[in-house]
Design a protein around this motif. Structure first.
Motif, short mmCIF file in Angstrom:
data_model
loop_
_atom_site.label_atom_id
_atom_site.label_comp_id
_atom_site.label_asym_id
_atom_site.label_seq_id
_atom_site.Cartn_x
_atom_site.Cartn_y
_atom_site.Cartn_z
N UNK A 66 -4.54 -6.67 4.36
CA UNK A 66 -3.72 -6.35 5.54
C UNK A 66 -2.21 -6.49 5.32
N UNK A 67 -1.78 -7.50 4.56
CA UNK A 67 -0.35 -7.64 4.29
C UNK A 67 0.17 -6.44 3.50
N UNK A 68 -0.65 -5.90 2.62
CA UNK A 68 -0.25 -4.72 1.84
C UNK A 68 0.07 -3.54 2.74
N UNK A 81 0.85 -1.19 0.00
CA UNK A 81 0.00 0.00 0.00
C UNK A 81 0.89 1.24 0.00
N UNK A 82 0.74 2.05 -1.03
CA UNK A 82 1.51 3.29 -1.11
C UNK A 82 1.02 4.30 -0.07
N UNK A 83 -0.29 4.30 0.22
CA UNK A 83 -0.80 5.17 1.29
C UNK A 83 -0.08 4.83 2.60
N UNK A 84 -0.01 3.55 2.94
CA UNK A 84 0.65 3.14 4.18
C UNK A 84 2.13 3.48 4.15
N UNK A 85 2.78 3.22 3.03
CA UNK A 85 4.21 3.51 2.91
C UNK A 85 4.48 4.99 3.11
N UNK A 86 3.75 5.83 2.40
CA UNK A 86 3.98 7.27 2.47
C UNK A 86 3.68 7.84 3.85
N UNK A 87 2.55 7.45 4.43
CA UNK A 87 2.15 8.04 5.71
C UNK A 87 3.00 7.53 6.88
N UNK A 88 3.45 6.29 6.82
CA UNK A 88 4.39 5.84 7.85
C UNK A 88 5.76 6.48 7.67
N UNK A 89 6.15 6.77 6.44
CA UNK A 89 7.41 7.50 6.23
C UNK A 89 7.32 8.88 6.87
N UNK A 90 6.20 9.57 6.67
CA UNK A 90 5.99 10.89 7.28
C UNK A 90 5.99 10.77 8.81
#
Length: 190
Positions: free
Chosen positions: A159-161, A112-121
């Motif tokens: 969920x894995x994404x 998930x790019x949403x998860x990747x981006x927001x956890x990076x922030x």
């Protein structure tokens, strides 16, 4: 083994997508995962970083943008094309059972790019500010996790994404924050 993990992932998906179904989440989750919802927050981060820390704040914004750019590119342009996992709402074996609360889109699912981006922030900001503001950790994790879980709830990610996206984003956010701290340490004084 892989088949069992996929089956567990599908079970967890439906536990969230269907099992948590209620009118409050039906209203809230599409808003949480909408990229435009968070524009005021992003602008506030930019404004306050530059106002409080001047040139170091400008560099903080630049490093935060680098963190998100790396996270976004790695997720959307490298990993998704490599894994080619179909979204739950487009999965021919599952889509009739999925409650789609937003348009599905044609994009891929893993990670998930949403998860990747927001956890990076979140992890970038947590790493920079956790000593100054004690609530940064819990606030950042809840914020990023709510956006990630919303992706499952609305039917566009497994969920894995979101788990892999969260781990990837956290790793990137932490690494770029440490790089920033090496050259532009902020004062922990108020």
């Amino acid at each position: 083994m892989i088949e069992q993990l996929i089956q567990l992932d599908h079970q967890l998906f439906f536990a969230i997508n269907k099992g948590l179904s209620n009118p409050v989440f039906d209203f809230l989750m599409p808003i949480l995962r909408n990229k435009y919802t968070w524009i005021p927050l992003y602008l506030a981060i930019i404004f306050f970083a530059i106002k409080w820390y001047k040139i170091k704040g400008l560099y903080l914004v630049i490093f935060l943008a680098i963190s998100v750019s790396i996270a976004d590119f790695g997720s959307a342009s490298i990993l998704k094309p490599a894994f080619k996992r179909v979204r739950p709402c487009n999965n021919t074996a599952l889509k009739e059972q999925v409650i789609s609360r937003v348009p599905c889109g044609s994009g891929l699912s893993f990670p998930s790019t949403h998860a990747t981006d927001h956890f990076a922030i979140a992890v970038f900001l947590i790493t920079i500010f956790r000593k100054r503001w004690k609530n940064t950790l819990i606030t950042g994790v809840i914020w990023a996790a709510s956006i990630a879980i919303a992706q499952v709830y609305v039917g566009v990610h497994f969920p894995v994404d979101i788990t892999v996206g969260a781990l990837l984003g956290s790793f990137i956010g932490f690494g770029i924050a440490k790089l920033y701290q090496k050259y532009f340490a902020l004062s922990t004084q108020s």
